[in-house]
Design a protein around this motif. Structure first.
Motif, PDB file in Angstrom:
ATOM      1  N   ILE A 128      -1.540   1.014  -3.902  1.00 27.48           N
ATOM      2  CA  ILE A 128      -1.867   2.003  -2.869  1.00 27.48           C
ATOM      3  C   ILE A 128      -2.943   2.955  -3.392  1.00 27.48           C
ATOM      4  O   ILE A 128      -2.768   3.591  -4.431  1.00 27.48           O
ATOM      5  CB  ILE A 128      -0.629   2.829  -2.471  1.00 27.48           C
ATOM      6  N   ILE A 129      -4.057   3.011  -2.675  1.00 29.78           N
ATOM      7  CA  ILE A 129      -5.082   4.026  -2.922  1.00 29.78           C
ATOM      8  C   ILE A 129      -5.509   4.547  -1.555  1.00 29.78           C
ATOM      9  O   ILE A 129      -5.941   3.764  -0.706  1.00 29.78           O
ATOM     10  CB  ILE A 129      -6.309   3.466  -3.676  1.00 29.78           C
ATOM     11  N   PRO A 130      -5.373   5.822  -1.280  1.00 30.95           N
ATOM     12  CA  PRO A 130      -5.701   6.340   0.049  1.00 30.95           C
ATOM     13  C   PRO A 130      -7.205   6.408   0.287  1.00 30.95           C
ATOM     14  O   PRO A 130      -8.009   6.173  -0.622  1.00 30.95           O
ATOM     15  CB  PRO A 130      -5.100   7.748   0.030  1.00 30.95           C
ATOM     16  N   ALA A 131      -7.565   6.706   1.511  1.00 28.71           N
ATOM     17  CA  ALA A 131      -8.957   7.036   1.816  1.00 28.71           C
ATOM     18  C   ALA A 131      -9.214   8.467   1.338  1.00 28.71           C
ATOM     19  O   ALA A 131      -8.291   9.167   0.921  1.00 28.71           O
ATOM     20  CB  ALA A 131      -9.217   6.913   3.304  1.00 28.71           C
ATOM     21  N   GLY A 132     -10.455   8.895   1.410  1.00 28.53           N
ATOM     22  CA  GLY A 132     -10.772  10.224   0.904  1.00 28.53           C
ATOM     23  C   GLY A 132     -11.592  11.047   1.886  1.00 28.53           C
ATOM     24  O   GLY A 132     -11.920  10.599   2.986  1.00 28.53           O
TER      25      GLY A 132
END
Length: 403
Positions: A205-209
């Motif tokens: 999991i890596i979110p948007a920024g």
């Protein structure tokens, strides 16, 4: 470690005016600013080639493939008799693979990054010619969007069509995602959903920024137009139109009844698709696409996110919260963002709840400034693009070292 990255996208991400483009361009720009070399392939669709090429060239080596991927009613009908889901099949174009194959004759990227499940068909070709890690960035769990759209259909023929598309896309998405060295989900909610159908998929999991400059805006400190609401988003995207039309038809009349001077400002492309009842025409302003959106929003009281269909993270919600705007959203609208009702935003899923919470803000906006401040601080700590790019970089290096 400076990397040579091959990034493949279904669209030109400039100008970054909608969630999909912002998510692709934000990472591209942030990785480039960290010193990585990026070769970027995408379909042109209807973008201006010269403008797109010049803007992208500031951060990467762009290869824009002159192909349109618009929806086509006839092709959508013919797709009923085929195995692939329609919204994947229209992106499978030989021009893209030919361009990548020619590129690979003279280039040796360290890693391949593919945006969206629609472009995942390329992995079968890539595996035959290179032995490098290949990452899929899932900006949404796409199958869930189609499923929710199916649930909201009233016409039995439409329901049948979208059910069939959902079944095909679910099979395709969960099968192809398993082929990647890593699938980067945008939220824990989406990760749980995709693993429910195939727990062999290797996810992280890596979110948007959001851009760091947005944190300088303190929207809650600006004077506001009384009884003002705003909505932002391209109404070509059906979930945006569905949610806003629902708000205008079922919620706005109840608000106007109590606050006749209410104005809803609608920003974004394709605002002509929104149908305004005659009795509400004076209460809705179709502002459309504006060059400096953030300045336009400073004097508006409440941003509404009435989504009933969707998946992933709404980039615009992150951006609004980052600037200190007060947001009233459905659960789906804020899905994937761990914000708390009445602490970071206001939650509303039914017409009567929207009316109640908006009415309370209209009575005294100052009571809600703390919520705006809390939200801005939360986004600042968790969603800056610089932090997101660092997480992707760490993942890339780990995969390269393990190959």
């Amino acid at each position: 470690m400076k990397l040579k990255i091959l990034q493949i996208s279904p669209q030109v991400p400039v100008p970054p005016v909608d969630g999909g483009k912002i998510s692709i361009f934000g990472l591209l720009k942030a990785l480039a600013e960290r010193g990585h070399s990026i070769d970027f392939f995408c379909y042109r669709k209807h973008s201006d080639y010269n403008y797109s090429y010049n803007e992208l060239s500031k951060f990467c080596n762009p290869r824009i493939i002159d192909v349109q991927t618009d929806n086509n009613v006839f092709k959508a009908f013919v797709n009923l008799f085929k195995k692939l889901p329609y919204n994947v099949s229209k992106f499978i174009r030989p021009e893209m693979w030919y361009a990548i194959k020619e590129y690979l004759k003279d280039n040796n990227p360290d890693i391949v990054h593919i945006d969206h499940i629609h472009m995942s068909w390329l992995i079968d070709h890539l595996r035959n010619v290179i032995d490098k890690p290949i990452v899929l960035r899932e900006h949404n769990f796409e199958s869930d969007i189609i499923y929710r759209y199916y649930l909201n259909q009233r016409n039995p023929i439409s329901r049948m069509y979208f059910l069939k598309q959902y079944q095909r896309l679910l099979k395709f998405e969960t099968t192809y995602a398993e082929k990647f060295d890593r699938v980067v989900m945008i939220s824990d909610v989406d990760e749980l959903k995709i693993l429910k159908f195939n727990n062999n998929i290797k996810t992280t999991i890596i979110p948007a920024g959001v851009d760091n400059n947005l944190f300088q805006i303190k929207a809650y400190n600006h004077n506001k137009i009384p009884f003002s609401l705003f909505h932002i988003g391209d109404l070509e995207w059906k979930p945006n139109l569905d949610g806003l039309q629902w708000f205008v038809d079922e919620i706005l009349p109840l608000i106007v009844k109590n606050f006749p001077k209410t104005q809803l400002f609608v920003y974004g492309k394709n605002t002509e698709k929104l149908i305004i009842p005659s009795e509400l025409k004076k209460n809705v302003v179709k502002s459309g696409f504006v060059l400096n959106l953030w300045n336009e929003l400073l004097d508006k009281q409440i941003g509404i996110v009435p989504l009933r269909i969707g998946s992933g993270i709404r980039i615009k919600v992150l951006e609004l919260l980052a600037q200190g705007h007060l947001v009233v959203s459905t659960e789906i609208g804020k899905e994937g963002i761990p914000i708390v009702d009445r602490k970071h935003y206001l939650n509303a899923n039914k017409p009567e709840t929207f009316v109640e919470k908006i009415s309370n803000v209209f009575k005294d906006f100052n009571d809600y400034k703390t919520i705006c401040f809390n939200a801005q601080e939360f986004i600042k700590q968790n969603y800056a693009w610089s932090n997101v790019a660092e997480k992707f970089e760490s993942l890339y290096v780990k995969l390269i070292n393990n190959k």
